[in-house]
Design an enzyme around this catalytic site. Structure first.
Site, PDB file in Angstrom:
ATOM      1  CG  ASP A 114      -0.283  -0.042   2.464  1.00  0.00           C
ATOM      2  OD1 ASP A 114       0.793   0.571   2.693  1.00  0.00           O
ATOM      3  OD2 ASP A 114      -1.532   0.195   3.040  1.00  0.00           O
ATOM      4  CB  CYS A 145       0.502  -2.909   4.339  1.00  0.00           C
ATOM      5  SG  CYS A 145      -0.047  -3.782   6.060  1.00  0.00           S
ATOM      6  CB  THR A 201       0.745  -3.561  11.221  1.00  0.00           C
ATOM      7  OG1 THR A 201      -0.660  -3.035  10.617  1.00  0.00           O
ATOM      8  CG2 THR A 201       0.778  -1.706  11.645  1.00  0.00           C
ATOM      9  CG  HIS A 234       8.178 -26.041  11.839  1.00  0.00           C
ATOM     10  ND1 HIS A 234       8.157 -25.483  13.533  1.00  0.00           N
ATOM     11  CD2 HIS A 234       9.300 -26.158  11.903  1.00  0.00           C
ATOM     12  CE1 HIS A 234       9.566 -26.249  14.614  1.00  0.00           C
ATOM     13  NE2 HIS A 234      10.425 -26.739  12.787  1.00  0.00           N
ATOM     14  CG  HIS A 247       6.803 -29.426  10.605  1.00  0.00           C
ATOM     15  ND1 HIS A 247       6.467 -28.798  12.064  1.00  0.00           N
ATOM     16  CD2 HIS A 247       8.262 -29.710  10.399  1.00  0.00           C
ATOM     17  CE1 HIS A 247       7.339 -29.215  12.978  1.00  0.00           C
ATOM     18  NE2 HIS A 247       8.354 -29.674  11.998  1.00  0.00           N
TER      19      HIS A 247
HETATM   20  C1  RB5 Z   1      -2.756   2.871   6.518  1.00  0.00           C
HETATM   21  O1  RB5 Z   1      -2.373   3.187   7.434  1.00  0.00           O
HETATM   22  C2  RB5 Z   1      -2.730   1.690   7.369  1.00  0.00           C
HETATM   23  O2  RB5 Z   1      -3.774   0.968   7.889  1.00  0.00           O
HETATM   24  C3  RB5 Z   1      -2.112   0.294   6.604  1.00  0.00           C
HETATM   25  O3  RB5 Z   1      -0.669   0.124   6.086  1.00  0.00           O
HETATM   26  C4  RB5 Z   1      -2.179  -1.280   7.589  1.00  0.00           C
HETATM   27  O4  RB5 Z   1      -0.882  -0.997   8.573  1.00  0.00           O
HETATM   28  C5  RB5 Z   1      -3.079  -2.242   8.020  1.00  0.00           C
HETATM   29  O5  RB5 Z   1      -3.336  -3.336   8.802  1.00  0.00           O
END
Ligand code: RB5
Length: 155
Positions: free
Chosen positions: A10, A67, A69, A100, A135
């Site tokens: 993203d 993205c 996180t 695994h 596994h």
């Molecule tokens: C974008 O602000 C953020 O929500 C996205 O990049 C991601 O971390 C969502 O899980």
């Protein structure tokens, strides 16, 4: 052995995606970019889904999605049948996710780790092989839940 990879992202991961693509192409991997290249807000499920479909159909050997996180994009990818996408912030988990869990997609957060850590994670993931054996049974159970929304051994 993974050779052809989908990469998705993203708006939080434009630079990380670009640097990882360069890094992997220099190592001989073929990269299919399904992420955004525009510096404007982008809905991560779109590229998570696109990468996952390429992996599930066998058009690519694996997928790397990024993205902020790694969470949202991995959740989207994991909704596609056949996908086992693991969020990893360090190489040990990435290696074990192959050995695994037979992960076929890797996710991480561009707001969580730096690009040099991302390269180490990607290397660990690409170098590891699924170990099968005990596994395999457990991965089969995960896929049974996906296919049947049930798990015989849980009854
Ligand atoms: C974008 O602000 C953020 O929500 C996205 O990049 C991601 O971390 C969502 O899980």
């Amino acid at each position: 052995m993974m050779k052809k990879l989908a990469i998705g992202n993203d708006h939080t991961a434009l630079e990380m995606k670009r640097e990882l693509t360069e890094y992997l192409e220099a190592k001989g991997y073929e990269i299919v970019n399904v992420g955004t290249d525009e510096p404007v807000s982008f809905h991560y499920p779109i590229s998570g889904y696109k990468a996952a479909k390429l992996v599930a159909s066998g058009e690519v050997d694996g997928g790397i999605i990024i993205c902020g996180t790694g969470l949202g994009i991995s959740l989207a990818a994991n909704k596609v049948n056949g996908i086992r996408c693991c969020v990893c912030s360090e190489p040990y988990t990435a290696k074990l996710s192959r050995q695994h869990n037979n992960s076929n997609m890797l996710a991480f957060g561009a707001r969580v780790i730096g690009v040099e850590m991302a390269k180490m994670i990607v290397d660990a993931w690409l170098e590891a092989e699924f170990q099968g054996g005990r596994h395999q049974n457990r991965v089969d159970m995960i896929m049974e839940i996906e296919q049947t929304q049930d798990l015989k051994e849980a009854h």
